[in-house]
Motif scaffolding. Sequence first.
Motif, short mmCIF file in Angstrom:
data_model
loop_
_atom_site.label_atom_id
_atom_site.label_comp_id
_atom_site.label_asym_id
_atom_site.label_seq_id
_atom_site.Cartn_x
_atom_site.Cartn_y
_atom_site.Cartn_z
N PHE A 16 84.80 -1.71 -26.98
CA PHE A 16 84.71 -1.79 -25.53
C PHE A 16 86.04 -1.34 -24.93
CE2 PHE A 16 86.96 -5.73 -26.20
CZ PHE A 16 87.70 -5.92 -25.04
N GLN A 17 85.98 -0.87 -23.69
CA GLN A 17 87.16 -0.47 -22.93
C GLN A 17 86.96 -0.93 -21.50
OE1 GLN A 17 89.88 1.31 -24.24
NE2 GLN A 17 90.92 0.94 -22.29
N THR A 19 83.86 -1.06 -17.18
CA THR A 19 83.85 -1.46 -18.58
C THR A 19 82.84 -0.61 -19.35
OG1 THR A 19 84.46 -3.75 -18.09
CG2 THR A 19 83.44 -3.34 -20.22
N ASN A 20 83.28 -0.06 -20.47
CA ASN A 20 82.40 0.70 -21.36
C ASN A 20 82.21 -0.04 -22.67
OD1 ASN A 20 81.59 3.41 -20.28
ND2 ASN A 20 83.79 3.61 -19.98
N ARG A 40 76.92 4.78 -25.59
CA ARG A 40 77.87 4.19 -24.66
C ARG A 40 77.11 3.68 -23.44
NH1 ARG A 40 82.30 8.25 -22.81
NH2 ARG A 40 82.99 7.92 -24.95
N TYR A 41 77.51 2.49 -22.96
CA TYR A 41 76.88 1.92 -21.77
C TYR A 41 77.94 1.25 -20.90
CZ TYR A 41 74.00 -0.89 -18.69
OH TYR A 41 73.42 -1.46 -17.57
N GLU A 57 83.93 12.56 -22.03
CA GLU A 57 84.41 12.06 -20.75
C GLU A 57 83.78 10.71 -20.43
OE1 GLU A 57 83.35 15.15 -18.10
OE2 GLU A 57 84.81 16.58 -18.89
N PRO A 58 84.47 9.89 -19.60
CA PRO A 58 83.96 8.55 -19.30
C PRO A 58 82.52 8.55 -18.79
CG PRO A 58 86.19 8.78 -18.49
CD PRO A 58 85.78 10.14 -18.99
N PHE A 59 82.18 9.50 -17.89
CA PHE A 59 80.83 9.58 -17.36
C PHE A 59 80.23 10.94 -17.68
CE2 PHE A 59 83.14 6.94 -14.02
CZ PHE A 59 82.86 5.75 -14.67
#
Length: 297
Positions: free
Chosen positions: A227-228, A241-242, A257-258, A281-283
Amino acid sequence: QLEDFEDNFRSSVRLRHLIGPLNKPHTLTAEYSFRDRLFNGSLGFQTVQTSFGAVLTSSNIVLGDTGINLRYQGGIQVINANTDRLDLLPEERENNRITLTRYQGVASLGRNFTLWRGEGLPPTPTEGLRYTSRPVVPFLQLTTGVTGLASLYSSDDTQEALTGNIGLRGQIGHFSRPFLDYTGFNVTYSQSAVGGLSPFLFDRIVDRRRLSFGITQQIYGPFRLGFQTSLNLDSNEEISTNYTLEYSRRTYNIQLRYNPVVGLGSFLIRIGDFNWLGTGEPFGGSGVSPVVDGVTQ
């Protein structure tokens, strides 16, 4: 209906041109976007109705033998987006959007210090290459950085910021044994000194003190769980939060990833030995771009 079309249709046209030597080029990007969807930290999702302009971005530049890395960019854009500034809005209106020209310059300096570095296992299928394409080398690093931002708007508003960050990141284990043989971690504190505020909402800097941290842990064999997260320390609110579940082999990698905060998930496949230029990338692939410290990533 036309209103439904405008609410659901999104488009973007982008042209990129490399300038200078191929090993250290500058990238000139011209782009037109319609209903660009952004995520600006504690301000949440924002939509830029239209944007047209150009941005010049440097490659990573190492300053001599100092180990300091420099990156910078500058751009000019004509933007139509939401504002909460009543003095910029007409009394009779259908929405809260305004059109302004934005001139923006950003420069970042960063330096990492290796505090400790271990040894990797031999690069054999039964040891160092059991679950990865390269042997995992344990390490511990101190990360530091500073970013300066200056944005000027045709409404005579300005937004300036100086952001510093310091953190630790590292990994232990070799990701070779079946159980708990890998732990990756990071923690970063960031603080911004801000002068002026953007008249727009999508690039306004509101998360001035942030704490980001994450961990990735091997749970069994090729499976890793992680998690991040990022927190606003002024409001004690969660920014994003990922959660990730990863299946890693020597020649490929699969990741789920969610992000429950933004309500987005992703499915990533990476295949080794390809000259692939993309990044996780994050999204990535969602049509959502994050905005960090007033800059669209």
